[in-house]
Each structure stands twice: as C-alpha cells, then as structure tokens.
Write a protein that holds these residues in place. Structure first.
Motif, PDB file in Angstrom:
ATOM      1  N   ILE A 247       0.836  -1.200   0.000  1.00  0.00           N
ATOM      2  CA  ILE A 247       0.000   0.000   0.000  1.00  0.00           C
ATOM      3  C   ILE A 247       0.874   1.254   0.000  1.00  0.00           C
ATOM      4  CG2 ILE A 247      -1.629   1.364   1.372  1.00  0.00           C
ATOM      5  CD1 ILE A 247      -3.071  -0.963   0.211  1.00  0.00           C
ATOM      6  N   ASP A 248       1.881   1.287   0.887  1.00  0.00           N
ATOM      7  CA  ASP A 248       2.756   2.462   0.987  1.00  0.00           C
ATOM      8  C   ASP A 248       3.517   2.710  -0.304  1.00  0.00           C
ATOM      9  OD1 ASP A 248       2.051   3.109   3.576  1.00  0.00           O
ATOM     10  OD2 ASP A 248       3.711   2.012   4.505  1.00  0.00           O
ATOM     11  N   LYS A 251       1.155   4.132  -2.911  1.00  0.00           N
ATOM     12  CA  LYS A 251       0.715   5.477  -2.533  1.00  0.00           C
ATOM     13  C   LYS A 251       1.801   6.516  -2.785  1.00  0.00           C
ATOM     14  CE  LYS A 251      -1.093   8.118   1.390  1.00  0.00           C
ATOM     15  NZ  LYS A 251      -1.439   8.116   2.831  1.00  0.00           N
ATOM     16  N   GLU A 252       3.064   6.150  -2.549  1.00  0.00           N
ATOM     17  CA  GLU A 252       4.172   7.104  -2.647  1.00  0.00           C
ATOM     18  C   GLU A 252       4.795   7.169  -4.035  1.00  0.00           C
ATOM     19  OE1 GLU A 252       6.741   5.598   0.360  1.00  0.00           O
ATOM     20  OE2 GLU A 252       5.353   6.054   2.006  1.00  0.00           O
ATOM     21  N   CYS A 256       2.027   6.166  -9.917  1.00  0.00           N
ATOM     22  CA  CYS A 256       0.720   5.660  -9.469  1.00  0.00           C
ATOM     23  C   CYS A 256      -0.191   6.762  -8.937  1.00  0.00           C
ATOM     24  CB  CYS A 256       0.916   4.602  -8.385  1.00  0.00           C
ATOM     25  SG  CYS A 256       1.702   3.087  -8.966  1.00  0.00           S
ATOM     26  N   GLN A 257       0.254   8.008  -9.030  1.00  0.00           N
ATOM     27  CA  GLN A 257      -0.551   9.095  -8.488  1.00  0.00           C
ATOM     28  C   GLN A 257      -1.908   9.158  -9.192  1.00  0.00           C
ATOM     29  OE1 GLN A 257       0.427  10.910  -5.669  1.00  0.00           O
ATOM     30  NE2 GLN A 257       1.864   9.193  -5.815  1.00  0.00           N
ATOM     31  N   LEU A 261      -6.843   3.707  -4.128  1.00  0.00           N
ATOM     32  CA  LEU A 261      -6.358   2.537  -3.403  1.00  0.00           C
ATOM     33  C   LEU A 261      -7.532   1.808  -2.762  1.00  0.00           C
ATOM     34  CD1 LEU A 261      -3.129   3.845  -1.661  1.00  0.00           C
ATOM     35  CD2 LEU A 261      -3.276   1.989  -3.320  1.00  0.00           C
ATOM     36  N   LYS A 302      -3.839   5.262   5.951  1.00  0.00           N
ATOM     37  CA  LYS A 302      -3.123   5.238   4.676  1.00  0.00           C
ATOM     38  C   LYS A 302      -3.983   5.776   3.529  1.00  0.00           C
ATOM     39  CE  LYS A 302       0.385   2.924   6.514  1.00  0.00           C
ATOM     40  NZ  LYS A 302       1.729   3.515   6.670  1.00  0.00           N
ATOM     41  N   ASP A 303      -5.165   6.256   3.848  1.00  0.00           N
ATOM     42  CA  ASP A 303      -6.078   6.851   2.866  1.00  0.00           C
ATOM     43  C   ASP A 303      -6.716   5.819   1.941  1.00  0.00           C
ATOM     44  OD1 ASP A 303      -7.279   9.301   2.251  1.00  0.00           O
ATOM     45  OD2 ASP A 303      -6.076   9.539   0.436  1.00  0.00           O
ATOM     46  N   VAL A 304      -6.858   4.583   2.431  1.00  0.00           N
ATOM     47  CA  VAL A 304      -7.613   3.572   1.696  1.00  0.00           C
ATOM     48  C   VAL A 304      -9.089   3.774   2.068  1.00  0.00           C
ATOM     49  CG1 VAL A 304      -8.003   1.102   1.334  1.00  0.00           C
ATOM     50  CG2 VAL A 304      -5.681   1.964   1.725  1.00  0.00           C
TER      51      VAL A 304
END
Length: 453
Positions: A247-248, A251-252, A256-257, A261, A302-304
C-alpha cells in the motif's frame, strides 16, 4: 458453524418479501430489508472519483486468459455485458502480479508486454457503459492484484507457495509437514511486483487497484501467520507488513498518483486459531474482529477509502463466502445463517468506520428479493455499496433492472447452484451454466464427461 435453526432444509423458498421478513424476525437475525430502492441511486464520492450508483459488480475469476495472461474474447464479452448492465463500480477479477503466482495457466496476469490489452478491456468497459447510459455515466473500474499463494498452479499442476503451515488446509491439498514455506526474501521481492503491476494498471487507465488479501491467497494467509518465523510472521505488525508495505509503495510512487487505493479484505477466515484470521483464540471458530478492525484503522490512516469486505476460504468451507443451497456439497448450517454472518459482520465494521466506503456481500442467495435486502443494508448503515459477484455473470443486467424497474427478475437471477465455482475449481474456466448456457453449458458438459471417463 451455527446449528440448523432454520425450519426447512435451507433451500430458497421465499416468494414474497413478507415471508423472508418473518423468518428474519423469528431467527432474530441482523439482516434488514427496505422497499426504498431509490437508495441504490446514491452516488459515492471518493476523492476525485465518483461512483455513479451504489451497486458493485464484484470479481469472479473467469480463467479465460491467454497463456501469457492477456484477456481473450470470453473476457471482453463478460465485461462488456457487465458494463452494459449498469453497475456503478466494476471490480475486475484477480490479476496475478507474477507468473508463478497465478492460480492457473488461464488466470489474467498483467505484464509490460500485455498491458495494452488490459487498456483495451478498460476502454471497452467505459465505452460500453456510456453507449448504454450516456456520456455522464462513468463506472469506476478497480483491478484486483493478487498472488495465489498456496493455490498456485503451473502447467495444470499444483505448485503451492505457502507462507505458513496450516494443518487443515495442508491436509486438504496434500501438503506435507516438511514442505518449505516461502522465504522472507521472496516476500520482500513481491512488494516490487505489486508496485510494477499497479503502475501498469495506471497506464491502462483503470481508476484504482485492489490489493487482494482474502480467501486464503498469499496476502490473506500472511494475516494469520501466527506461527511463521521471520519479519513477515508472528506478531501483528509482521503479519500485516507485506500488505501495508505494498500500500505504501503504491501510494508514494509518482507513476501511481491518482490511483484509487482499494482492497478486498477478509475479516473472518472460519478456521480455528492459529490457522485463521478474525477468530477467537479461546472459542473455536467464533468470530473476533479485534485484529481486522486494527488493520482497517491502519488502512484508514493510509487513505484507503474503498474496501470490499468478505469472509472464508472457498477452497475449504465454500458456503461462508458464497452461500448456496443446490449441489452435492451440503453446508452444516442453513444458508440464511451464512448470509446473516456476512451482512451483520460487515455491518459491524461499517458502523466502526462510518467514513469509509465498505462494499457489502452476501446478497445473491436472496434471488429476486436481493434488492430489498440490499436496500435494507444501505438504509441501516450496514455498508455503503451493495456488491454482487456471481450475480454479475448470471444476470449482468441486474443493476439496470434495480435502478430502472425497481426489481430483479425471477427468471434471470442466480440460483446459487455453484456450478460456476465447480468449473473454476476443476478446469479453471468459469461462467454461468444456467443463464449463459450457449457458451458455458457445453464447457460444463465436457468437464463432466471427462470425469465419467
């Protein structure tokens, strides 16, 4: 499992909603009903993404790819029909992130060489939906990224990649006590494989990626790797490490921006501790959601914001995640109890995390009454999106009929015969034998004839 408290043998017997409601009340179940089907028309806003209604078509692995993992005409046909059916959220079936991680030689697998074929699939879904419902109708597409773990097959043969030994599952697959578990180095490398697949999904213009951690596949198995040694087993932080690291990384990652997620996540395995996740450590296979809730709280950080919750392991106790009542396999509990476990358990999670968009499951068995059960869940806050899996392949127009006609047609609904699962288990290819018989009945008959021979 719960005892047989239901008066009949569990087969679906309800002609009218009132009959179902009487049994729900008599059995004191957590299932809710509502006749306000306009609830399905609610749009769901997740950041910059808008799901045009509250209905999801959930993943059903078709086993119809090329040897290289690309979609075939059967794949395109299935998803075009689903897109024209009107579901606002279209969750693409399991796509492997590595060759050896495929569940069979016909499972989808996204690579640098074939990602354009996946873009073609996504484009087909988007265009077909717009042709049916207008330019403003844009279903959100989520591609499910997976490693099949102990259920991997290569050249038609079992090739299990296990994170930990689990006696009940090992015995089912014939895995010996000295069979090697996968190394930490291999698991560490998978973090990069998931990231590469997510980048390709972004290039193929899917709206989001699902990091799959359910139904006994590798990431799901790690969640209950209580007895594994090393950095991916034992304590809670280790068991979730691969999942969270993936996930991290996504996200980073700059490439993939913009990807939404998501995860399809088990909250209960139905296996005794220490073999199962979401189960009591002292009380057999009683549900205990402490660790699943702890994990979900981390995903929230994690903003999921989109999670499809599920339960069970279809290779071991199939009725937990896919309640059904026709066929050779006879569950040791009545089907409405299985549905209640799914609906109520997911409702508990939704009430704990009200800001998150959870997709509910467990509705197909209710046949033509499913819209009322789904509306009841929406009305009572048991989930925010109603998901249908096998219904999507048996009755791809189900969402349109709910939204436009306020019904699901009795002669179109999934009949819970589980022939699709039987096909998936035995020959990998999967479809609806009953409602799509021109294509899948001959495949099913050929499979049965080979069994007889």
């Amino acid at each position: 499992m719960a005892g047989n408290t239901y008066a009949s043998n569990g087969n679906f017997k309800y002609g009218h909603l009132s009959e179902l409601e009487k049994d729900i009340e008599r059995l004191e179940l957590g299932i809710k009903t509502s006749q306000n089907l306009d609830l399905f028309k609610m749009r769901i806003n997740i950041g910059n993404h808008i799901i045009p209604n509250s209905i999801a078509s959930l993943p059903m692995e078709g086993g119809d790819s090329t040897e290289e993992g690309s979609p075939t005409e059967l794949t395109y046909r299935k998803y075009e029909k689903i897109a024209r059916g009107g579901a606002g959220l279209i969750w693409i079936e399991a796509v492997s992130v590595t060759k050896e991680g495929r569940s069979n030689d016909k499972q989808l697998w996204i690579t640098e060489e074939n990602w354009m074929e996946f873009k073609k699939l996504n484009d087909l879904i988007k265009l077909s939906a717009k042709e049916e419902f207008g330019e403003n109708h844009n279903p959100i597409t989520i591609i499910q990224l997976n490693h099949s773990g102990r259920y991997c097959k290569v050249n038609g043969n079992k090739n299990p990649i296990i994170a930990t030994h689990k006696e009940l599952l090992d015995n089912k697959l014939g895995i010996s006590d000295d069979y090697p578990v996968v190394t930490d180095d291999y698991l560490r490398g998978l973090e990069g494989d998931f990231l590469k697949a997510a980048r390709l999904a972004k290039k193929a213009e899917f709206d989001g990626v699902d990091i799959k951690a359910c139904h006994g596949y590798l990431l799901s198995e790690l969640l209950s790797a209580y007895e594994r040694e090393g950095e991916y087993g034992g304590k809670f932080e280790n068991r979730i490490k691969l999942f969270i690291n993936v996930i991290d990384k996504i996200k980073e990652d700059n490439d993939c921006q913009g990807l939404l997620l998501a995860s399809r996540l088990n909250i209960y395995d139905g296996l005794p501790y220490p073999q199962g996740w979401g189960v009591s450590k002292e009380n057999g296979i009683a549900m205990d959601l402490e660790e699943p809730k702890k994990l979900i709280s981390i995903l929230v950080e994690k903003d999921v914001k989109l999670i499809s919750l599920t339960m069970g392991n279809p290779y071991f106790i199939p009725h937990i995640n896919k309640p059904y009542d026709i066929g050779d396999y006879v569950p040791d509990e009545n089907v409405i109890i299985s549905c209640n476990r799914l609906i109520s358990g997911i409702g508990d999670i939704q009430n704990t995390f009200p800001s998150i968009n959870f997709v509910g499951v467990g509705y197909s068995w209710f046949r033509h009454l499913a819209p009322y059960v789904g509306a009841g869940s929406l009305e009572n806050g048991l989930c925010k999106i109603i998901g249908f899996g096998r219904e999507s392949i048996s009755y791809p127009n189900f969402a349109r009929d709910i939204l436009d006609n306020g019904e699901m047609k009795k002669n179109r609904v999934c009949v819970s015969c589980s022939k699709c699962s039987e096909m998936k288990s035995k020959i990998s290819t999967c479809g609806c034998v009953v409602r799509d018989n021109e294509v899948y009945l001959p495949i099913y008959k050929e499979m049965k004839n080979k069994e007889i021979k």
